[in-house]
Write a protein that holds these residues in place. Sequence first.
Motif, PDB file in Angstrom:
ATOM      1  N   GLN A 146      -8.338  65.707 -17.412  1.00  0.00           N
ATOM      2  CA  GLN A 146      -8.688  64.626 -16.481  1.00  0.00           C
ATOM      3  C   GLN A 146      -7.510  64.257 -15.585  1.00  0.00           C
ATOM      4  O   GLN A 146      -7.666  64.074 -14.366  1.00  0.00           O
ATOM      5  CB  GLN A 146      -9.157  63.390 -17.276  1.00  0.00           C
ATOM      6  CG  GLN A 146     -10.434  63.607 -18.068  1.00  0.00           C
ATOM      7  CD  GLN A 146     -11.615  63.953 -17.180  1.00  0.00           C
ATOM      8  OE1 GLN A 146     -11.728  63.487 -16.041  1.00  0.00           O
ATOM      9  NE2 GLN A 146     -12.502  64.792 -17.698  1.00  0.00           N
ATOM     10  N   PHE A 147      -6.325  64.165 -16.181  1.00  0.00           N
ATOM     11  CA  PHE A 147      -5.142  63.834 -15.385  1.00  0.00           C
ATOM     12  C   PHE A 147      -4.835  64.932 -14.371  1.00  0.00           C
ATOM     13  O   PHE A 147      -4.442  64.655 -13.234  1.00  0.00           O
ATOM     14  CB  PHE A 147      -3.929  63.609 -16.290  1.00  0.00           C
ATOM     15  CG  PHE A 147      -3.835  62.214 -16.822  1.00  0.00           C
ATOM     16  CD1 PHE A 147      -3.609  61.145 -15.959  1.00  0.00           C
ATOM     17  CD2 PHE A 147      -3.977  61.957 -18.178  1.00  0.00           C
ATOM     18  CE1 PHE A 147      -3.518  59.841 -16.442  1.00  0.00           C
ATOM     19  CE2 PHE A 147      -3.889  60.664 -18.673  1.00  0.00           C
ATOM     20  CZ  PHE A 147      -3.658  59.611 -17.808  1.00  0.00           C
ATOM     21  N   ASN A 148      -5.019  66.173 -14.779  1.00  0.00           N
ATOM     22  CA  ASN A 148      -4.770  67.276 -13.842  1.00  0.00           C
ATOM     23  C   ASN A 148      -5.730  67.219 -12.660  1.00  0.00           C
ATOM     24  O   ASN A 148      -5.357  67.514 -11.524  1.00  0.00           O
ATOM     25  CB  ASN A 148      -4.904  68.629 -14.559  1.00  0.00           C
ATOM     26  CG  ASN A 148      -3.634  69.004 -15.308  1.00  0.00           C
ATOM     27  OD1 ASN A 148      -2.539  68.624 -14.906  1.00  0.00           O
ATOM     28  ND2 ASN A 148      -3.779  69.735 -16.392  1.00  0.00           N
ATOM     29  N   ASN A 149      -6.986  66.863 -12.917  1.00  0.00           N
ATOM     30  CA  ASN A 149      -7.950  66.714 -11.815  1.00  0.00           C
ATOM     31  C   ASN A 149      -7.507  65.624 -10.848  1.00  0.00           C
ATOM     32  O   ASN A 149      -7.609  65.775  -9.623  1.00  0.00           O
ATOM     33  CB  ASN A 149      -9.346  66.373 -12.378  1.00  0.00           C
ATOM     34  CG  ASN A 149      -9.999  67.578 -13.017  1.00  0.00           C
ATOM     35  OD1 ASN A 149      -9.625  68.712 -12.741  1.00  0.00           O
ATOM     36  ND2 ASN A 149     -10.977  67.336 -13.875  1.00  0.00           N
ATOM     37  N   ILE A 150      -7.022  64.519 -11.419  1.00  0.00           N
ATOM     38  CA  ILE A 150      -6.536  63.418 -10.574  1.00  0.00           C
ATOM     39  C   ILE A 150      -5.327  63.869  -9.754  1.00  0.00           C
ATOM     40  O   ILE A 150      -5.253  63.645  -8.542  1.00  0.00           O
ATOM     41  CB  ILE A 150      -6.176  62.194 -11.441  1.00  0.00           C
ATOM     42  CG1 ILE A 150      -7.438  61.634 -12.110  1.00  0.00           C
ATOM     43  CG2 ILE A 150      -5.483  61.114 -10.604  1.00  0.00           C
ATOM     44  CD1 ILE A 150      -7.156  60.577 -13.165  1.00  0.00           C
ATOM     45  N   PHE A 151      -4.372  64.514 -10.438  1.00  0.00           N
ATOM     46  CA  PHE A 151      -3.169  64.996  -9.744  1.00  0.00           C
ATOM     47  C   PHE A 151      -3.516  66.006  -8.647  1.00  0.00           C
ATOM     48  O   PHE A 151      -2.940  65.979  -7.559  1.00  0.00           O
ATOM     49  CB  PHE A 151      -2.197  65.637 -10.740  1.00  0.00           C
ATOM     50  CG  PHE A 151      -1.453  64.637 -11.582  1.00  0.00           C
ATOM     51  CD1 PHE A 151      -1.010  63.438 -11.046  1.00  0.00           C
ATOM     52  CD2 PHE A 151      -1.185  64.900 -12.922  1.00  0.00           C
ATOM     53  CE1 PHE A 151      -0.320  62.515 -11.824  1.00  0.00           C
ATOM     54  CE2 PHE A 151      -0.494  63.985 -13.701  1.00  0.00           C
ATOM     55  CZ  PHE A 151      -0.068  62.786 -13.152  1.00  0.00           C
ATOM     56  N   ASN A 152      -4.478  66.890  -8.948  1.00  0.00           N
ATOM     57  CA  ASN A 152      -4.866  67.899  -7.946  1.00  0.00           C
ATOM     58  C   ASN A 152      -5.475  67.244  -6.715  1.00  0.00           C
ATOM     59  O   ASN A 152      -5.230  67.676  -5.582  1.00  0.00           O
ATOM     60  CB  ASN A 152      -5.858  68.895  -8.561  1.00  0.00           C
ATOM     61  CG  ASN A 152      -5.196  69.834  -9.549  1.00  0.00           C
ATOM     62  OD1 ASN A 152      -4.000  70.060  -9.485  1.00  0.00           O
ATOM     63  ND2 ASN A 152      -5.978  70.392 -10.456  1.00  0.00           N
ATOM     64  N   GLY A 153      -6.276  66.207  -6.958  1.00  0.00           N
ATOM     65  CA  GLY A 153      -6.866  65.500  -5.822  1.00  0.00           C
ATOM     66  C   GLY A 153      -5.802  64.821  -4.971  1.00  0.00           C
ATOM     67  O   GLY A 153      -5.809  64.937  -3.740  1.00  0.00           O
ATOM     68  N   ILE A 154      -4.884  64.115  -5.612  1.00  0.00           N
ATOM     69  CA  ILE A 154      -3.798  63.442  -4.886  1.00  0.00           C
ATOM     70  C   ILE A 154      -2.958  64.470  -4.135  1.00  0.00           C
ATOM     71  O   ILE A 154      -2.600  64.280  -2.961  1.00  0.00           O
ATOM     72  CB  ILE A 154      -2.916  62.634  -5.854  1.00  0.00           C
ATOM     73  CG1 ILE A 154      -3.729  61.521  -6.510  1.00  0.00           C
ATOM     74  CG2 ILE A 154      -1.708  62.045  -5.118  1.00  0.00           C
ATOM     75  CD1 ILE A 154      -2.997  60.782  -7.613  1.00  0.00           C
ATOM     76  N   TYR A 155      -2.654  65.573  -4.819  1.00  0.00           N
ATOM     77  CA  TYR A 155      -1.813  66.620  -4.214  1.00  0.00           C
ATOM     78  C   TYR A 155      -2.491  67.215  -2.972  1.00  0.00           C
ATOM     79  O   TYR A 155      -1.866  67.402  -1.921  1.00  0.00           O
ATOM     80  CB  TYR A 155      -1.551  67.719  -5.245  1.00  0.00           C
ATOM     81  CG  TYR A 155      -0.612  68.801  -4.780  1.00  0.00           C
ATOM     82  CD1 TYR A 155      -1.104  69.983  -4.225  1.00  0.00           C
ATOM     83  CD2 TYR A 155       0.768  68.653  -4.900  1.00  0.00           C
ATOM     84  CE1 TYR A 155      -0.248  70.986  -3.805  1.00  0.00           C
ATOM     85  CE2 TYR A 155       1.632  69.649  -4.467  1.00  0.00           C
ATOM     86  CZ  TYR A 155       1.116  70.820  -3.932  1.00  0.00           C
ATOM     87  OH  TYR A 155       1.967  71.798  -3.517  1.00  0.00           O
ATOM     88  N   GLY A 156      -3.803  67.506  -3.093  1.00  0.00           N
ATOM     89  CA  GLY A 156      -4.530  68.109  -1.975  1.00  0.00           C
ATOM     90  C   GLY A 156      -4.580  67.201  -0.754  1.00  0.00           C
ATOM     91  O   GLY A 156      -4.301  67.638   0.377  1.00  0.00           O
ATOM     92  N   PHE A 157      -4.922  65.928  -0.978  1.00  0.00           N
ATOM     93  CA  PHE A 157      -4.992  64.992   0.148  1.00  0.00           C
ATOM     94  C   PHE A 157      -3.607  64.728   0.739  1.00  0.00           C
ATOM     95  O   PHE A 157      -3.458  64.551   1.955  1.00  0.00           O
ATOM     96  CB  PHE A 157      -5.654  63.679  -0.297  1.00  0.00           C
ATOM     97  CG  PHE A 157      -7.138  63.784  -0.456  1.00  0.00           C
ATOM     98  CD1 PHE A 157      -7.953  64.064   0.635  1.00  0.00           C
ATOM     99  CD2 PHE A 157      -7.731  63.626  -1.702  1.00  0.00           C
ATOM    100  CE1 PHE A 157      -9.320  64.164   0.491  1.00  0.00           C
ATOM    101  CE2 PHE A 157      -9.101  63.728  -1.856  1.00  0.00           C
ATOM    102  CZ  PHE A 157      -9.902  64.009  -0.759  1.00  0.00           C
TER     103      PHE A 157
END
Length: 357
Positions: A146-157
């Motif tokens: 779950q944290f990786n999904n959050i980090f990936n979203g923040i990183y992408g944007f």
Amino acid sequence: MEKLNFKLIEKALPFIFDNIEHNLSIMDKDLNVLWSNKAYIERMGMNADDILGKKCYALWHKRTIPCEGCPCVKALKTGNIETGEKISDEGRHYVLTGIPFKENEEIKAVFEIGKEITEKKIVDEKFKEVIKLEAAYEIIDNLAHQFNNIFNGIYGFAQLIKERTENKDTLIFIEKLIESVEKGSKFIKALLELKTSPSAMKVFDLNFLLISMKEMLKDIAGEKIKLEFSLSKENLLIKGDPLQLKKVLSELLQNAKNAILDNGVILISTEKIKRESEEKILLTISDTGHGMDEETMKKCFEPLFTHDPRKFGLGLSIVKNIVQKHNSVIEIKSSPNAGTTVKIFFPSTTLQQELDT
């Protein structure tokens, strides 16, 4: 057509065999080693004289009888070329080929070729198969996901904003944001390492594990640092997970390298000792680095303790965790400008104890 110079060929063959990377040997009908090439000798970590006349199954597996399904045994019985796969005690995979030598139609000896097959792919597959997570570990995995999904979203944007922003002040903040996300992702990965536990426990020779890792350990040490080995000639049988202990060795060697500012020496040694009236297998890794003060020594195994802002301070915590799960003890001695010595005391074991369990 020129005639073959058989004497020249006879002289050249030992040179050719010694430059072949596979393990080559000739054994009599009782599997006593009559000859072996350089790769075989180096793989054993012994002198040629210590190998000749010894049973191959005693040298490689500390057994008193031939291995089940041995292609050399089959070749001696059938008179045909036989092939089979064998996994060594420390987790190395080999394809073994037995070629019978005949004289007047009578089998006199067998020529064995031991070819190591793609280690990384097999070890990775084996590692995935043998790891079984307990309920708490599954929770950690789910949280990490779950944290990786959050980090990936923040990183992408953040990357998209970076591409569309020209304001220098804003770009600095975006870079800091991306850097923090990357650090957070690495932290999650390091945190997951804390949950690993021995999964493929077996009895194997610690020296064999070290010898199999020599090239990898040399790569970690680098060109400027001299890596030395002083391995006991005794059988150093321990019970453990070779894959987990590889992590321990890699982490400790990396720490030793980081402690050496320029040129230096790292020594890896093994021996069998008595400790509190019990027989132990001692692994020692010492370096000539800058060492640690007393305060650092007290905290070095604590999770998140580090003097390097680029790291998370989980390396030695992971090491201690793995060592303790092997019913072993790790000790560190160090002082400023006097280097560091790490000692791990493994319980000594026997193949009989493995059979009994």
